[in-house]
Motif scaffolding. Structure first.
Motif, mmCIF file in Angstrom:
data_model
loop_
_atom_site.group_PDB
_atom_site.id
_atom_site.type_symbol
_atom_site.label_atom_id
_atom_site.label_comp_id
_atom_site.label_asym_id
_atom_site.label_seq_id
_atom_site.Cartn_x
_atom_site.Cartn_y
_atom_site.Cartn_z
ATOM 1 N N VAL A 91 0.835 -1.206 0.000
ATOM 2 C CA VAL A 91 0.000 0.000 0.000
ATOM 3 C C VAL A 91 0.866 1.251 0.000
ATOM 4 N N ASP A 92 0.642 2.105 -0.963
ATOM 5 C CA ASP A 92 1.282 3.420 -1.007
ATOM 6 C C ASP A 92 0.299 4.419 -0.397
ATOM 7 N N PRO A 93 0.568 4.913 0.818
ATOM 8 C CA PRO A 93 -0.389 5.812 1.480
ATOM 9 C C PRO A 93 -0.755 7.022 0.634
ATOM 10 N N ARG A 94 0.143 7.457 -0.237
ATOM 11 C CA ARG A 94 -0.132 8.636 -1.060
ATOM 12 C C ARG A 94 -1.265 8.392 -2.048
ATOM 13 N N ARG A 95 -1.559 7.118 -2.308
ATOM 14 C CA ARG A 95 -2.623 6.790 -3.252
ATOM 15 C C ARG A 95 -3.967 6.621 -2.562
ATOM 16 N N LEU A 96 -3.998 6.787 -1.253
ATOM 17 C CA LEU A 96 -5.257 6.721 -0.517
ATOM 18 C C LEU A 96 -5.866 8.119 -0.452
ATOM 19 N N PRO A 97 -7.189 8.227 -0.556
ATOM 20 C CA PRO A 97 -7.822 9.524 -0.818
ATOM 21 C C PRO A 97 -7.980 10.449 0.374
ATOM 22 N N SER A 98 -7.757 9.973 1.597
ATOM 23 C CA SER A 98 -8.033 10.835 2.753
ATOM 24 C C SER A 98 -7.201 10.403 3.947
ATOM 25 N N ALA A 99 -7.136 11.291 4.942
ATOM 26 C CA ALA A 99 -6.427 10.957 6.183
ATOM 27 C C ALA A 99 -7.090 9.780 6.875
ATOM 28 N N GLU A 100 -8.413 9.710 6.800
ATOM 29 C CA GLU A 100 -9.143 8.602 7.434
ATOM 30 C C GLU A 100 -8.723 7.272 6.822
ATOM 31 N N ARG A 101 -8.626 7.224 5.505
ATOM 32 C CA ARG A 101 -8.218 5.990 4.838
ATOM 33 C C ARG A 101 -6.760 5.648 5.139
ATOM 34 N N ARG A 102 -5.891 6.650 5.174
ATOM 35 C CA ARG A 102 -4.473 6.375 5.464
ATOM 36 C C ARG A 102 -4.314 5.870 6.894
ATOM 37 N N ALA A 103 -5.006 6.518 7.842
ATOM 38 C CA ALA A 103 -4.915 6.081 9.233
ATOM 39 C C ALA A 103 -5.472 4.670 9.396
ATOM 40 N N ARG A 104 -6.560 4.386 8.684
ATOM 41 C CA ARG A 104 -7.141 3.050 8.757
ATOM 42 C C ARG A 104 -6.155 1.999 8.254
ATOM 43 N N ALA A 105 -5.441 2.295 7.184
ATOM 44 C CA ALA A 105 -4.461 1.344 6.655
ATOM 45 C C ALA A 105 -3.370 1.060 7.683
ATOM 46 N N PHE A 106 -2.886 2.102 8.334
ATOM 47 C CA PHE A 106 -1.827 1.918 9.329
ATOM 48 C C PHE A 106 -2.340 1.161 10.558
ATOM 49 N N VAL A 107 -3.569 1.442 10.981
ATOM 50 C CA VAL A 107 -4.133 0.711 12.124
ATOM 51 C C VAL A 107 -4.307 -0.765 11.778
ATOM 52 N N ASP A 108 -4.821 -1.042 10.563
ATOM 53 C CA ASP A 108 -4.965 -2.443 10.150
ATOM 54 C C ASP A 108 -3.598 -3.125 10.073
ATOM 55 N N GLY A 109 -2.594 -2.378 9.596
ATOM 56 C CA GLY A 109 -1.250 -2.932 9.566
ATOM 57 C C GLY A 109 -0.721 -3.214 10.968
ATOM 58 N N ALA A 110 -1.036 -2.331 11.903
ATOM 59 C CA ALA A 110 -0.611 -2.533 13.289
ATOM 60 C C ALA A 110 -1.225 -3.811 13.861
ATOM 61 N N ARG A 111 -2.484 -4.044 13.556
ATOM 62 C CA ARG A 111 -3.123 -5.275 14.041
ATOM 63 C C ARG A 111 -2.427 -6.509 13.462
ATOM 64 N N ALA A 112 -2.103 -6.428 12.179
ATOM 65 C CA ALA A 112 -1.424 -7.567 11.542
ATOM 66 C C ALA A 112 -0.051 -7.811 12.180
ATOM 67 N N TRP A 113 0.714 -6.737 12.394
ATOM 68 C CA TRP A 113 2.034 -6.892 13.002
ATOM 69 C C TRP A 113 1.918 -7.404 14.443
ATOM 70 N N LYS A 114 0.929 -6.910 15.178
ATOM 71 C CA LYS A 114 0.739 -7.366 16.562
ATOM 72 C C LYS A 114 0.424 -8.858 16.588
ATOM 73 N N ASP A 115 -0.509 -9.309 15.722
ATOM 74 C CA ASP A 115 -0.858 -10.728 15.684
ATOM 75 C C ASP A 115 0.301 -11.567 15.147
ATOM 76 N N HIS A 116 1.172 -10.940 14.373
ATOM 77 C CA HIS A 116 2.352 -11.631 13.838
ATOM 78 C C HIS A 116 3.467 -11.732 14.871
ATOM 79 N N GLY A 117 3.286 -11.036 15.988
ATOM 80 C CA GLY A 117 4.249 -11.140 17.079
ATOM 81 C C GLY A 117 5.313 -10.071 17.108
ATOM 82 N N ASP A 118 5.139 -8.992 16.330
ATOM 83 C CA ASP A 118 6.138 -7.919 16.297
ATOM 84 C C ASP A 118 5.495 -6.628 16.803
ATOM 85 N N VAL A 119 5.563 -6.432 18.124
ATOM 86 C CA VAL A 119 4.928 -5.274 18.740
ATOM 87 C C VAL A 119 5.619 -3.982 18.338
ATOM 88 N N GLU A 120 6.925 -4.059 18.115
ATOM 89 C CA GLU A 120 7.663 -2.846 17.761
ATOM 90 C C GLU A 120 7.205 -2.301 16.398
#
Length: 464
Positions: A388-417
């Motif tokens: 995902v290239d955040p610059r191609r997302l249309p709004s701050a809401e969509r960009r923040a949502r992508a990062f939050v979803d990514g955080a959930r994936a990394w957390k479940d993957h075992g990488d809290v950092e």
């Protein structure tokens, strides 16, 4: 008791209406009318146990059919159930702008000291001054605004009709606030916007009224989406239902599709909270069915449909796919998201759609993150996150949502950092997004995870 009887403005009634505790409101009225549970259940064609669960809140009273039936049987003013306006007075406008006199206000209007007193009582109970959403007045001091205020806006906020261009400009500004994650400001502005949209629709006729109805539907849709952000599911479902009613009046298939999507999201969230598996599965399957049928009704599954129609089709399929993951149906979820990807490929533009249903290959990839994380395939989810290239997302809401979803994936993957890094990037996009209850729970789970707590996570906790 007519609509102006002091009983209807008593604290118990006003608070129940403001908080959308309609079952509790019905119980208060039933007892005041000295009717037994059995008598009311019989007149409403409900079982005794069903009505009892509605009154006690064990079963949410949000179905419009039951609300209307109880309103008639118990003679409850419809606006207390969010079903009808308190008044229909003033002059209407034809499409050419000339007035049409349609009568005077009915009992329960906003004129006089009684209406002002009722607004003040409501303001004190729900924690927001209604005047705080009006231009030129003091803002409420509380950090969080009352989302219930938008459900009572028609009867509680004084409003006059405005031209369609004025209403459209106000709606565009409200949409901008949502996309910028300015949720506190939006919650203050929405009640007045909704009241004005109601007044403008009621004062119009013909094709102009249809277009005003579409604007009203969009305003309620924003209210539903805002309530979802704050996990106020009852408010979200009622607002979605009102959006759909207005959308049906507009006759615009894209507005109807957007409101249907909001209703399905409410169904999904309600199903996930159901204690019984059979109710959970039925609710999720109902949401998936509504989304896919609405998508197919657009006729965008083949040929060369208009861009906005195809974008709406793809957005509905993305939501259906995520709903299928909640039901543990991997094959269905993957098939739906792949069809959404095909719709994205068929789009010529990278930013299309209406409101925050903007749709592109990049937004489908963001959905992929959540879909595969929920299905337990975090490695695949992170592949999509990296794409995902955040610059191609249309709004701050969509960009923040992508990062939050990514955080959930990394957390479940075992990488809290790395999860913390993703949340910091979400905070940089839209600080209010990290105040959402679901994100706060994610942060708490990361803090409680076994092992060393990264210094960056401790700093994030202090920031948020």
């Amino acid at each position: 008791m007519d609509a102006l009887h002091p009983f209807w403005s008593s604290p118990e009634i006003v608070q129940a209406a403001a908080m959308a505790r309609y079952g509790s409101l019905a119980r208060v009225v039933r007892r005041a009318r000295q009717l037994t549970l059995a008598q009311v259940a019989d007149r409403c064609h409900l079982s005794l146990s069903t009505l009892s669960r509605m009154e006690t809140g064990q079963r949410k009273l949000i179905d419009v059919h039951y609300l209307r039936t109880l309103s008639e049987v118990l003679e409850i003013p419809p606006h207390l159930f969010g079903l009808a306006p308190t008044f229909t007075g003033a002059a209407q406008m034809r499409e050419d702008g000339t007035p049409v006199n349609v009568g005077t206000a009915i009992p329960g209007g906003q004129d006089g000291d009684e209406a002002m007193r009722r607004r003040q009582v409501l303001a004190g109970l729900v924690g927001v001054t209604i005047a705080g959403v009006l231009p030129g007045t003091a803002r409420a001091s509380a950090g969080e605004e009352s989302l219930e205020a938008l459900l009572l806006a028609k009867s509680q906020c004084p409003a006059v009709p405005v031209p369609l261009v004025t209403l459209s400009q106000a709606l565009a500004e409200a949409q901008r606030k949502f996309e910028a994650c300015e949720y506190a400001d939006l919650s203050r502005a929405l009640p007045q916007l909704i009241a004005t949209a109601h007044a403008s629709k009621d004062a119009s006729v013909g094709r102009l009224q249809e277009r005003m109805s579409a604007a009203l539907a969009s305003a309620y849709l924003l209210g539903s989406e805002l309530a979802v952000k704050q996990h106020r599911d009852c408010v979200a479902r009622v607002a979605a239902d009102r959006s759909h009613s207005a959308a049906e009046s507009s006759g615009d298939p894209l507005v109807i599709a957007a409101s249907s999507r909001a209703i399905a999201i409410g169904m999904r969230r309600h199903a996930l909270s159901a204690p019984e598996k059979i109710d959970r599965d039925a609710g999720l399957n109902g949401a998936i069915t509504m989304l896919t049928r609405t998508a197919l009704d657009l006729g965008a599954d083949q040929g060369s449909p208009p861009v906005r129609q195809l974008a709406s089709y793809g957005s509905l399929l993305c939501t259906a796919s995520y709903s299928a993951t909640q039901n543990g149906n991997t094959a269905q979820a993957v098939a739906l998201i792949e069809e959404a990807e095909d719709a994205a490929r068929r789009l010529k533009a990278t930013r299309s759609g209406m409101g925050n249903a903007q749709f592109s290959a990049t937004t489908v990839a963001v959905y992929r993150i959540g879909v595969h994380t929920t299905l337990g395939d975090t490695a695949r989810a992170l592949t999509y996150f990296d794409s995902v290239d955040p610059r191609r997302l249309p709004s701050a809401e969509r960009r923040a949502r992508a990062f939050v979803d990514g955080a959930r994936a990394w957390k479940d993957h075992g990488d809290v950092e790395r999860a913390t890094d993703a949340l910091n990037r979400a905070h940089d996009c839209a600080p209010q997004e990290l105040s959402r209850p679901s994100v706060q729970r994610l942060i708490a789970a990361m803090v409680d995870a076994p092992g060393r707590t990264p210094a960056t996570l401790s700093a994030l906790v202090r920031r948020t």
